[in-house]
Design a protein around this motif. Sequence first.
Motif, PDB file in Angstrom:
ATOM      1  N   ASP A 150       0.833  -1.214   0.000  1.00  0.00           N
ATOM      2  CA  ASP A 150       0.000   0.000   0.000  1.00  0.00           C
ATOM      3  C   ASP A 150       0.860   1.254   0.000  1.00  0.00           C
ATOM      4  O   ASP A 150       0.609   2.195  -0.741  1.00  0.00           O
ATOM      5  N   LEU A 151       1.876   1.237   0.869  1.00  0.00           N
ATOM      6  CA  LEU A 151       2.740   2.418   0.988  1.00  0.00           C
ATOM      7  C   LEU A 151       3.419   2.725  -0.348  1.00  0.00           C
ATOM      8  O   LEU A 151       3.503   3.886  -0.764  1.00  0.00           O
ATOM      9  N   ILE A 152       3.874   1.673  -1.041  1.00  0.00           N
ATOM     10  CA  ILE A 152       4.553   1.878  -2.330  1.00  0.00           C
ATOM     11  C   ILE A 152       3.554   2.358  -3.383  1.00  0.00           C
ATOM     12  O   ILE A 152       3.803   3.344  -4.086  1.00  0.00           O
ATOM     13  N   SER A 153       2.410   1.670  -3.478  1.00  0.00           N
ATOM     14  CA  SER A 153       1.496   2.009  -4.579  1.00  0.00           C
ATOM     15  C   SER A 153       0.817   3.359  -4.370  1.00  0.00           C
ATOM     16  O   SER A 153       0.420   4.000  -5.331  1.00  0.00           O
ATOM     17  N   ARG A 154       0.703   3.790  -3.114  1.00  0.00           N
ATOM     18  CA  ARG A 154       0.091   5.107  -2.864  1.00  0.00           C
ATOM     19  C   ARG A 154       1.128   6.203  -2.670  1.00  0.00           C
ATOM     20  O   ARG A 154       0.777   7.341  -2.314  1.00  0.00           O
ATOM     21  N   HIS A 155       2.396   5.881  -2.865  1.00  0.00           N
ATOM     22  CA  HIS A 155       3.432   6.887  -2.634  1.00  0.00           C
ATOM     23  C   HIS A 155       3.261   8.044  -3.617  1.00  0.00           C
ATOM     24  O   HIS A 155       3.060   7.821  -4.811  1.00  0.00           O
ATOM     25  N   PRO A 156       3.325   9.283  -3.114  1.00  0.00           N
ATOM     26  CA  PRO A 156       3.072  10.433  -3.995  1.00  0.00           C
ATOM     27  C   PRO A 156       4.045  10.547  -5.171  1.00  0.00           C
ATOM     28  O   PRO A 156       3.722  11.190  -6.172  1.00  0.00           O
ATOM     29  N   LEU A 157       5.216   9.934  -5.073  1.00  0.00           N
ATOM     30  CA  LEU A 157       6.191  10.046  -6.162  1.00  0.00           C
ATOM     31  C   LEU A 157       6.227   8.805  -7.047  1.00  0.00           C
ATOM     32  O   LEU A 157       7.041   8.715  -7.969  1.00  0.00           O
ATOM     33  N   MET A 158       5.360   7.835  -6.775  1.00  0.00           N
ATOM     34  CA  MET A 158       5.350   6.592  -7.562  1.00  0.00           C
ATOM     35  C   MET A 158       4.349   6.714  -8.708  1.00  0.00           C
ATOM     36  O   MET A 158       3.173   6.995  -8.466  1.00  0.00           O
ATOM     37  N   PRO A 159       4.798   6.528  -9.961  1.00  0.00           N
ATOM     38  CA  PRO A 159       3.849   6.645 -11.073  1.00  0.00           C
ATOM     39  C   PRO A 159       2.752   5.578 -11.017  1.00  0.00           C
ATOM     40  O   PRO A 159       2.992   4.453 -10.563  1.00  0.00           O
ATOM     41  N   ALA A 160       1.564   5.937 -11.493  1.00  0.00           N
ATOM     42  CA  ALA A 160       0.391   5.064 -11.364  1.00  0.00           C
ATOM     43  C   ALA A 160       0.509   3.784 -12.183  1.00  0.00           C
ATOM     44  O   ALA A 160      -0.151   2.791 -11.883  1.00  0.00           O
ATOM     45  N   ASP A 161       1.339   3.778 -13.229  1.00  0.00           N
ATOM     46  CA  ASP A 161       1.425   2.592 -14.091  1.00  0.00           C
ATOM     47  C   ASP A 161       2.369   1.514 -13.553  1.00  0.00           C
ATOM     48  O   ASP A 161       2.523   0.458 -14.159  1.00  0.00           O
ATOM     49  N   VAL A 162       3.000   1.766 -12.405  1.00  0.00           N
ATOM     50  CA  VAL A 162       3.867   0.740 -11.813  1.00  0.00           C
ATOM     51  C   VAL A 162       3.007  -0.195 -10.964  1.00  0.00           C
ATOM     52  O   VAL A 162       2.247   0.247 -10.113  1.00  0.00           O
ATOM     53  N   ARG A 163       3.120  -1.505 -11.239  1.00  0.00           N
ATOM     54  CA  ARG A 163       2.307  -2.479 -10.521  1.00  0.00           C
ATOM     55  C   ARG A 163       3.101  -3.021  -9.325  1.00  0.00           C
ATOM     56  O   ARG A 163       4.269  -3.398  -9.479  1.00  0.00           O
ATOM     57  N   THR A 164       2.479  -3.060  -8.148  1.00  0.00           N
ATOM     58  CA  THR A 164       3.140  -3.573  -6.939  1.00  0.00           C
ATOM     59  C   THR A 164       2.305  -4.707  -6.358  1.00  0.00           C
ATOM     60  O   THR A 164       1.087  -4.585  -6.249  1.00  0.00           O
ATOM     61  N   ALA A 165       2.953  -5.806  -6.012  1.00  0.00           N
ATOM     62  CA  ALA A 165       2.229  -6.952  -5.456  1.00  0.00           C
ATOM     63  C   ALA A 165       3.025  -7.551  -4.300  1.00  0.00           C
ATOM     64  O   ALA A 165       4.254  -7.458  -4.257  1.00  0.00           O
ATOM     65  N   GLY A 166       2.298  -8.174  -3.349  1.00  0.00           N
ATOM     66  CA  GLY A 166       2.933  -8.726  -2.151  1.00  0.00           C
ATOM     67  C   GLY A 166       2.882 -10.248  -2.105  1.00  0.00           C
ATOM     68  O   GLY A 166       1.933 -10.863  -2.591  1.00  0.00           O
ATOM     69  N   TYR A 167       3.912 -10.839  -1.508  1.00  0.00           N
ATOM     70  CA  TYR A 167       4.035 -12.297  -1.440  1.00  0.00           C
ATOM     71  C   TYR A 167       4.706 -12.690  -0.131  1.00  0.00           C
ATOM     72  O   TYR A 167       5.405 -11.889   0.490  1.00  0.00           O
ATOM     73  N   ILE A 168       4.540 -13.976   0.224  1.00  0.00           N
ATOM     74  CA  ILE A 168       5.340 -14.557   1.303  1.00  0.00           C
ATOM     75  C   ILE A 168       6.007 -15.807   0.762  1.00  0.00           C
ATOM     76  O   ILE A 168       5.359 -16.650   0.128  1.00  0.00           O
ATOM     77  N   MET A 169       7.318 -15.900   0.991  1.00  0.00           N
ATOM     78  CA  MET A 169       8.060 -17.081   0.537  1.00  0.00           C
ATOM     79  C   MET A 169       8.280 -18.029   1.710  1.00  0.00           C
ATOM     80  O   MET A 169       8.628 -17.576   2.821  1.00  0.00           O
ATOM     81  N   ASP A 170       8.104 -19.322   1.469  1.00  0.00           N
ATOM     82  CA  ASP A 170       8.440 -20.321   2.474  1.00  0.00           C
ATOM     83  C   ASP A 170       9.979 -20.367   2.573  1.00  0.00           C
ATOM     84  O   ASP A 170      10.652 -20.592   1.566  1.00  0.00           O
ATOM     85  N   SER A 171      10.500 -20.157   3.777  1.00  0.00           N
ATOM     86  CA  SER A 171      11.957 -20.039   3.948  1.00  0.00           C
ATOM     87  C   SER A 171      12.687 -21.360   3.719  1.00  0.00           C
ATOM     88  O   SER A 171      13.916 -21.386   3.623  1.00  0.00           O
ATOM     89  N   THR A 172      11.945 -22.476   3.678  1.00  0.00           N
ATOM     90  CA  THR A 172      12.583 -23.778   3.427  1.00  0.00           C
ATOM     91  C   THR A 172      12.419 -24.214   1.979  1.00  0.00           C
ATOM     92  O   THR A 172      13.398 -24.539   1.313  1.00  0.00           O
TER      93      THR A 172
END
Length: 179
Positions: A150-172
């Motif tokens: 959210d912080l990245i995609s709503r950042h005032p200096l981040m252009p709207a066409d940049v797509r940001t997505a979140g994930y969790i990786m299994d450490s093993t």
Amino acid sequence: MIEEIIKHNREFVASKGYEKFMTSKYPDKRIAIVTCMDTRLVELLPAALGLRNGDVKIIKNAGGTITNPFDSTMRSLLVAVYELGVNEIMVIGHTECGVQGMDSGEMLELMRHRGISDEHISLMRHCGIDLDSWLHGFDDTGEAVRETVDLISRHPLMPADVRTAGYIMDSTTGYLSSI
Ligand SMILES: [Zn+2]
């Protein structure tokens, strides 16, 4: 230990070990990844995602999250987008992250044990630095990743066409789950 690393480095260069890594500073996949500095991810993350040298920008910190919109991780992302052609951002947390449940009181206690004086600690507090929240970890990794996306995609200096997505990786296993 560092001496051993330097010794390896001289041998690596002398035997032209670098040749198979040669590439440019521009990420071929136009992706930047924000992730944790955890040692388990050093080779696992690129291997599990099929990444090679030159493919992506990887920005690491403790926890792989951004808590301040003007910190160095956010600055690095803006450089990646504006200067290096990145158009997609992946925020990758991981299971059993050391920052999950990290307690600022405990870390301040460890600092005292290592010789940091109470005067230094209270001086920082007097300067308006909120050490307790700065050193505090997150309670829920998924939530922390979501907040960072959210912080990245709503950042005032981040252009709207940049797509940001979140994930969790299994450490093993390296398995990547979407958030
Ligand atoms: Zn971690």
